[in-house]
Write a protein that holds these residues in place. Structure first.
Motif, PDB file in Angstrom:
ATOM      1  N   UNK A  75      34.761  44.384  39.075  1.00  0.00           N
ATOM      2  CA  UNK A  75      33.651  44.751  39.682  1.00  0.00           C
ATOM      3  C   UNK A  75      33.914  44.831  41.088  1.00  0.00           C
ATOM      4  N   UNK A  76      34.934  43.968  41.823  1.00  0.00           N
ATOM      5  CA  UNK A  76      35.194  44.230  43.003  1.00  0.00           C
ATOM      6  C   UNK A  76      35.934  45.635  43.381  1.00  0.00           C
ATOM      7  N   UNK A 125      35.980  39.220  37.425  1.00  0.00           N
ATOM      8  CA  UNK A 125      35.519  39.824  38.677  1.00  0.00           C
ATOM      9  C   UNK A 125      36.300  41.099  39.280  1.00  0.00           C
ATOM     10  N   UNK A 126      37.315  41.173  38.837  1.00  0.00           N
ATOM     11  CA  UNK A 126      38.392  42.327  39.315  1.00  0.00           C
ATOM     12  C   UNK A 126      37.944  43.500  39.389  1.00  0.00           C
ATOM     13  N   UNK A 153      45.488  44.562  44.397  1.00  0.00           N
ATOM     14  CA  UNK A 153      45.733  43.359  43.782  1.00  0.00           C
ATOM     15  C   UNK A 153      45.320  43.152  42.410  1.00  0.00           C
ATOM     16  N   UNK A 154      43.908  43.640  42.347  1.00  0.00           N
ATOM     17  CA  UNK A 154      43.209  43.510  41.057  1.00  0.00           C
ATOM     18  C   UNK A 154      43.774  44.396  40.083  1.00  0.00           C
ATOM     19  N   UNK A 208      27.987  33.951  35.682  1.00  0.00           N
ATOM     20  CA  UNK A 208      28.518  33.826  37.092  1.00  0.00           C
ATOM     21  C   UNK A 208      29.519  32.463  37.176  1.00  0.00           C
ATOM     22  N   UNK A 209      29.383  31.398  36.292  1.00  0.00           N
ATOM     23  CA  UNK A 209      30.092  30.116  36.467  1.00  0.00           C
ATOM     24  C   UNK A 209      31.398  30.453  35.801  1.00  0.00           C
ATOM     25  N   UNK A 210      31.794  31.545  35.234  1.00  0.00           N
ATOM     26  CA  UNK A 210      33.106  31.814  34.542  1.00  0.00           C
ATOM     27  C   UNK A 210      34.312  32.145  35.675  1.00  0.00           C
ATOM     28  N   UNK A 211      35.353  31.393  35.376  1.00  0.00           N
ATOM     29  CA  UNK A 211      36.111  31.507  36.620  1.00  0.00           C
ATOM     30  C   UNK A 211      36.801  33.092  36.872  1.00  0.00           C
ATOM     31  N   UNK A 213      47.399  43.418  38.791  1.00  0.00           N
ATOM     32  CA  UNK A 213      47.037  42.109  38.279  1.00  0.00           C
ATOM     33  C   UNK A 213      46.793  42.546  36.648  1.00  0.00           C
ATOM     34  N   UNK A 226      42.611  44.283  48.398  1.00  0.00           N
ATOM     35  CA  UNK A 226      41.972  43.746  47.387  1.00  0.00           C
ATOM     36  C   UNK A 226      42.176  44.532  45.896  1.00  0.00           C
ATOM     37  N   UNK A 251      33.043  48.062  43.751  1.00  0.00           N
ATOM     38  CA  UNK A 251      32.496  47.807  44.983  1.00  0.00           C
ATOM     39  C   UNK A 251      33.109  48.500  46.332  1.00  0.00           C
ATOM     40  N   UNK A 252      34.367  48.042  46.115  1.00  0.00           N
ATOM     41  CA  UNK A 252      35.330  48.682  47.452  1.00  0.00           C
ATOM     42  C   UNK A 252      35.571  50.008  47.683  1.00  0.00           C
ATOM     43  N   UNK A 274      27.953  38.831  37.949  1.00  0.00           N
ATOM     44  CA  UNK A 274      26.901  38.280  38.715  1.00  0.00           C
ATOM     45  C   UNK A 274      25.614  37.774  37.915  1.00  0.00           C
TER      46      UNK A 274
END
Lengths: 144, 117
Positions: free
Chosen positions: A111-112, A108-109, A47-48, A102-105, A51, A44, A115-116, A97
């Motif tokens: 942030x993910x 998040x990359x 990929x982020x 939060x409604x933005x497409x 990209x 994950x 987190x991981x 978040x």
């Protein structure tokens, strides 16, 4: 169990090339018997990061490359990815978040990845990211 | 771009059940193709009750999340409803970390998802 592996390479700014690097690193992790959870986290994150480097950093330019330096050992995976773009300030990214975002497409990359991963640090004005995932890391901590 | 279908569609008592067919929703061309197929359900076919089944999905990226958010917005604008179900634990964690479980309707299984309509 396989021996630890290090490699460094440069890839053109093409998404399919990023995917090949991602697969190569995940296969190295599997060869060293990393858990499915560790591989999921690194896949994950890769990929982020790839990209971001290829699309947002180098803007898919044929004249620019992405550098990847990967070290897969018994205890941790360390990957450094560098692009040749304009860079960005990772501290200025809005929290995806929050209700207003939060409604933005997108957005998040990073942030993910944070987190991981045990370590996700940007340098060279945002052009380089260093990512570390330790074996059997308890991350991510999932909010209720 | 691949011509392979990214989804399988079944009608269950007036609800469109959409099964995602790819294990890894990661690379950009796949995500773009998936987005086009999903958006067509609302924009072209006029479907207003949709369940999205994630049973086979093992990986997805933030770009894929973006398509789901856009689909949900399209469905809401059309006064329809989108429900997600059968999401594997690791993927569910991604929804929780990003807090998207607050704006998307997520059910454990297909029966529960169909009960939402």
């Amino acid at each position: 169990m396989s021996s630890p592996t290090h490699f460094a390479l440069q890839i053109p700014s093409v998404m399919s090339e990023g995917l090949r690097v991602q697969e190569r690193i995940c296969e190295l992790m599997e060869a060293l018997s990393y858990t499915a959870r560790d591989v999921f986290a690194m896949r994950l994150s890769l990929e982020e990061a790839l990209t971001n480097a290829i699309r947002h950093g180098n803007k898919l330019s044929e004249e620019k490359v992405v550098s990847v330096d990967c070290d897969v050992t018994e205890n941790r995976v360390c990957v450094r990815i560098s692009d040749q773009g304009d860079g960005f300030d990772p501290f200025c990214l809005p929290d995806p978040t929050q209700p207003e975002f939060i409604e933005r497409p997108g957005g998040r990359g990073v942030m993910l990845m944070q987190t991981y991963l045990n370590q996700c640090e940007y340098s060279d004005s945002g052009r380089t990211v260093t990512m570390v995932r330790e074996r059997n890391s308890p991350l991510p901590i999932v909010p209720e | 771009m691949s011509n392979d279908r990214k989804i399988d569609i079944e009608d269950v008592n007036g609800v469109t059940v959409v099964r995602l067919l790819e294990k890894k929703i990661l690379d950009e061309s796949n995500i773009e193709a998936l987005g086009q197929e999903l958006f067509a359900l609302v924009d072209v076919d006029g479907r207003r009750k949709v369940v999205l089944e994630f049973k086979v999905v093992e990986y997805l990226s933030s770009a894929a999340l973006g398509k789901l958010i856009t689909l949900n917005q399209k469905m809401s604008a059309a006064k329809g409803k989108l429900v997600l179900c059968c999401i594997q634990k690791e993927i569910l964690e991604v929804f929780m970390i990003t807090q998207l479980h607050r704006i998307l309707t997520i059910c454990d299984d297909l029966d529960q998802a169909l009960d939402q309509f």
